[in-house]
Design a protein around this motif. Structure first.
Motif, short mmCIF file in Angstrom:
data_model
loop_
_atom_site.label_atom_id
_atom_site.label_comp_id
_atom_site.label_asym_id
_atom_site.label_seq_id
_atom_site.Cartn_x
_atom_site.Cartn_y
_atom_site.Cartn_z
N GLN A 64 0.85 -1.19 0.00
CA GLN A 64 0.00 0.00 0.00
C GLN A 64 0.88 1.23 0.00
O GLN A 64 1.99 1.21 0.54
CB GLN A 64 -0.92 -0.02 1.22
CG GLN A 64 -2.27 -0.65 0.87
CD GLN A 64 -3.34 -0.25 1.85
OE1 GLN A 64 -3.18 -0.43 3.04
NE2 GLN A 64 -4.45 0.29 1.36
N ASP A 71 0.25 -4.72 7.58
CA ASP A 71 -1.21 -4.69 7.51
C ASP A 71 -1.90 -6.01 7.84
O ASP A 71 -3.09 -6.16 7.61
CB ASP A 71 -1.65 -4.17 6.14
CG ASP A 71 -1.53 -2.65 6.06
OD1 ASP A 71 -1.69 -2.00 7.10
OD2 ASP A 71 -1.26 -2.12 4.96
N HIS A 118 -1.81 -0.52 11.78
CA HIS A 118 -2.60 0.66 12.14
C HIS A 118 -3.04 0.49 13.58
O HIS A 118 -3.40 -0.60 13.99
CB HIS A 118 -3.84 0.79 11.25
CG HIS A 118 -3.52 0.91 9.79
ND1 HIS A 118 -3.30 2.12 9.16
CD2 HIS A 118 -3.39 -0.04 8.84
CE1 HIS A 118 -3.04 1.90 7.88
NE2 HIS A 118 -3.08 0.60 7.65
#
Ligand SMILES: [Zn+2]
Length: 312
Positions: free
Chosen positions: A100, A200, A240
């Motif tokens: 990403q 991720d 995250h």
């Protein structure tokens, strides 16, 4: 003196997001010589430089290793500046945990300064497929911040699933488990500190996103379970959200992936109706507290249902 209406109008403008202050990009200590920047769990904006993601820094006596290069040339500079606040060691290597934008589009900045870009071949393969679209879409959001950004991938991609590297006295292990959020996502483990950067694979505080055509809910789930087994006692820096442990990774990511596969996927295989499944999945008490639940949960349920229905 300015009329009152003008002052009020100006105050309104100042408090709107257009004039919000840029975030302070800063690395916090996770363990000895290991740091994390925990980015906001919002969308990509000018104020967060597209750094709505977590990044790592490992300091050795022969230079620092950055985990994930940031979404642009500008973001890369912000990360470099933040690194300089905690160490005098220059960034000599950048590891990409995924494909990403915020994981790798800052590569060019660091490569230009002589840092080695480290990524597995399978990660690079996905980066190359996504590059053009990512730059186009980020340019719409970040405008001038994208100046100088080029899609630079690792010069010598690693054709293996496990890769150890030693810089100075520090050893770091890059490991691929299975295709997760995107094909070729990897984790980075620092044995001496017992810290794992999950990329991720793991999201905390916010809902994961299953992207149609890219995310594989089945193998993402097995990857997370395997990484929980591989590093059960490790401190977890997720892709995250806040730094935590494996119990939290299970609760906020693995359990949700279990739900998607065991309940939603199974319903698709049983040829239940998607409307019924979606209605049942609307109020998941366990996961409702996660940010972006209302927007992402229905999409994830829908995407997972179709994924199974299509025989994946
Ligand atoms: Zn991400």
């Amino acid at each position: 003196m300015k009329p009152l209406w003008l002052l009020t109008a100006m105050a309104g403008l100042l408090s709107s997001s257009v004039f919000a202050a840029p975030i302070n990009v800063k690395f916090d200590k996770v363990a000895d010589n290991v740091y994390a920047f925990v980015g906001p769990t919002d969308d990509r904006t000018l104020d967060n430089f597209g750094l709505n993601s977590n990044h790592g820094l490992i300091v050795t006596d022969k230079g620092a290793i950055l985990i994930d290069a940031g979404a642009s040339y500008t973001a890369a500079k912000q990360l470099e500046k933040a690194a300089a606040q905690v160490t005098k060691q220059p960034i000599v290597a950048v590891i990409n945990t995924g494909s990403q934008d915020h994981r790798w589009l800052g590569n060019g900045y660091f490569a230009g300064k002589g840092a080695e870009i480290i990524a597995l071949q399978r990660t690079v393969d996905t980066q190359k497929k996504l590059a053009k679209g990512q730059i186009e879409s980020l340019t719409k959001t970040l405008g001038d911040q994208m100046k100088g950004t080029e899609a630079v991938t690792a010069a010598k991609p690693i054709a293996a699933d496990i890769h150890s590297l030693t810089i100075g006295a520090s050893e770091v292990k890059v490991r691929y488990f299975a295709d997760a959020h995107f094909p070729g996502d990897v984790t980075v483990y620092v044995p001496k500190a017992n810290v794992v950067f999950t990329g991720d694979h793991v999201y905390l505080d916010r809902m994961i996103g299953i992207h149609p055509g890219w995310s594989n809910p089945k193998t993402w789930r097995s990857a997370v379970h395997e990484l929980m087994k591989a590093y059960p006692t490790a401190k977890v820096v997720p892709g995250h959200g806040r730094v935590a442990d494996m119990a939290m990774a299970k609760k906020e990511t693995a359990d949700y992936l279990d739900y998607l596969n065991d309940v939603v996927g199974k319903a698709a295989l049983d040829m239940d109706s998607i409307d019924e499944v979606s209605a049942k999945a609307k109020d998941l008490a366990q996961f409702k507290h996660l940010k972006h639940y209302d927007s992402w949960n229905p999409r994830n349920v829908n995407t997972t249902f179709l994924f199974y229905e299509q025989g994946n």
